[in-house]
Design a protein around this motif. Sequence first.
Motif, mmCIF file in Angstrom:
data_model
loop_
_atom_site.group_PDB
_atom_site.id
_atom_site.type_symbol
_atom_site.label_atom_id
_atom_site.label_comp_id
_atom_site.label_asym_id
_atom_site.label_seq_id
_atom_site.Cartn_x
_atom_site.Cartn_y
_atom_site.Cartn_z
ATOM 1 N N UNK A 173 0.841 -1.202 0.000
ATOM 2 C CA UNK A 173 0.000 0.000 0.000
ATOM 3 C C UNK A 173 0.869 1.243 0.000
ATOM 4 N N UNK A 174 1.934 1.240 0.789
ATOM 5 C CA UNK A 174 2.838 2.391 0.837
ATOM 6 C C UNK A 174 3.465 2.653 -0.530
ATOM 7 N N UNK A 175 3.893 1.599 -1.205
ATOM 8 C CA UNK A 175 4.460 1.746 -2.550
ATOM 9 C C UNK A 175 3.415 2.283 -3.536
ATOM 10 N N UNK A 176 2.195 1.781 -3.438
ATOM 11 C CA UNK A 176 1.132 2.251 -4.333
ATOM 12 C C UNK A 176 0.787 3.709 -4.059
ATOM 13 N N UNK A 177 0.743 4.093 -2.781
ATOM 14 C CA UNK A 177 0.469 5.489 -2.434
ATOM 15 C C UNK A 177 1.561 6.410 -2.981
ATOM 16 N N UNK A 178 2.803 6.015 -2.806
ATOM 17 C CA UNK A 178 3.913 6.829 -3.294
ATOM 18 C C UNK A 178 3.931 6.938 -4.801
ATOM 19 N N UNK A 179 3.722 5.826 -5.483
ATOM 20 C CA UNK A 179 3.705 5.845 -6.944
ATOM 21 C C UNK A 179 2.550 6.653 -7.501
ATOM 22 N N UNK A 180 1.392 6.532 -6.880
ATOM 23 C CA UNK A 180 0.230 7.296 -7.331
ATOM 24 C C UNK A 180 0.415 8.780 -7.052
ATOM 25 N N UNK A 181 1.050 9.096 -5.936
ATOM 26 C CA UNK A 181 1.336 10.488 -5.613
ATOM 27 C C UNK A 181 2.227 11.105 -6.697
ATOM 28 N N UNK A 182 3.288 10.414 -7.058
ATOM 29 C CA UNK A 182 4.199 10.928 -8.093
ATOM 30 C C UNK A 182 3.478 11.025 -9.441
ATOM 31 N N UNK A 183 2.705 10.002 -9.784
ATOM 32 C CA UNK A 183 1.974 10.023 -11.052
ATOM 33 C C UNK A 183 0.984 11.180 -11.102
ATOM 34 N N UNK A 184 0.314 11.435 -9.992
ATOM 35 C CA UNK A 184 -0.661 12.524 -9.985
ATOM 36 C C UNK A 184 0.035 13.883 -10.089
ATOM 37 N N UNK A 185 1.226 13.993 -9.539
ATOM 38 C CA UNK A 185 1.981 15.237 -9.720
ATOM 39 C C UNK A 185 2.368 15.423 -11.181
ATOM 40 N N UNK A 186 2.795 14.350 -11.831
ATOM 41 C CA UNK A 186 3.157 14.433 -13.246
ATOM 42 C C UNK A 186 1.950 14.738 -14.131
ATOM 43 N N UNK A 187 0.768 14.302 -13.695
ATOM 44 C CA UNK A 187 -0.462 14.571 -14.443
ATOM 45 C C UNK A 187 -1.077 15.925 -14.084
ATOM 46 N N UNK A 188 -0.476 16.629 -13.127
ATOM 47 C CA UNK A 188 -0.986 17.915 -12.638
ATOM 48 C C UNK A 188 -2.387 17.781 -12.050
ATOM 49 N N UNK A 189 -2.608 16.679 -11.343
ATOM 50 C CA UNK A 189 -3.884 16.430 -10.665
ATOM 51 C C UNK A 189 -3.655 16.547 -9.164
ATOM 52 N N UNK A 190 -3.712 17.768 -8.679
ATOM 53 C CA UNK A 190 -3.329 18.065 -7.298
ATOM 54 C C UNK A 190 -4.273 17.428 -6.286
ATOM 55 N N UNK A 191 -5.546 17.268 -6.643
ATOM 56 C CA UNK A 191 -6.489 16.681 -5.692
ATOM 57 C C UNK A 191 -6.191 15.196 -5.471
ATOM 58 N N UNK A 192 -5.700 14.529 -6.480
ATOM 59 C CA UNK A 192 -5.305 13.127 -6.299
ATOM 60 C C UNK A 192 -4.085 13.067 -5.384
ATOM 61 N N UNK A 193 -3.158 13.994 -5.560
ATOM 62 C CA UNK A 193 -1.988 14.057 -4.679
ATOM 63 C C UNK A 193 -2.419 14.256 -3.230
ATOM 64 N N UNK A 194 -3.349 15.165 -3.018
ATOM 65 C CA UNK A 194 -3.849 15.418 -1.662
ATOM 66 C C UNK A 194 -4.531 14.176 -1.092
#
Length: 121
Positions: free
Chosen positions: A75-96
Motif C-alpha cells: 500500500x505504501x508503494x502504491x500510495x507513493x507511486x500514485x502520488x508521483x503520477x498525480x503530480x506528473x499529471x498535474x492532478x493536485x487533488x489526487x496528490x492530496x
Amino acid sequence: MSQSRSQGLGAIVLFAASLVGLAVALYAYFTPLTGVTGTLGAQVVILVTAVLAVAALVLAAVKNRGLRIVLRVLILLALGGTFVASLLLHQWWISAAMVVGLIGLILDMTRSNSATRPAHS
C-alpha cells in the motif's frame, strides 16, 4: 471510542482517500479539456486507486501480522507511486488524497501496534 472501532479507523481513512482519488481520476480521464483526457497515465491512476480501495478493505479484515506488514508495504508503494503520477499529471487533488491515504496507513500502523502491545505495570 472502543478499541475495535479505533483499530479500523486507519483503514477507513485509507479507503475514503482511495475513493476520492478514484473519483478525481475518473473525472480527469473522461472530462474534456482536463489535460489528461484519455491518457494512459490517467488509466493507471484509476487502476491503482481502485486497487488501493480494495487493499484498504483487505487490510481492515486481515488479522495475520505478517500478511498485514506485507500489505502495508505494498500500500505504501502504491500510495507513493500514485502520488508521483498525480503530480506528473498535474492532478493536485489526487496528490492530496494520497497524502490523506498515507495518514490513514500511519493511523492503521499505530493503532494496531498499540492494541497488540502488552500493558506494562
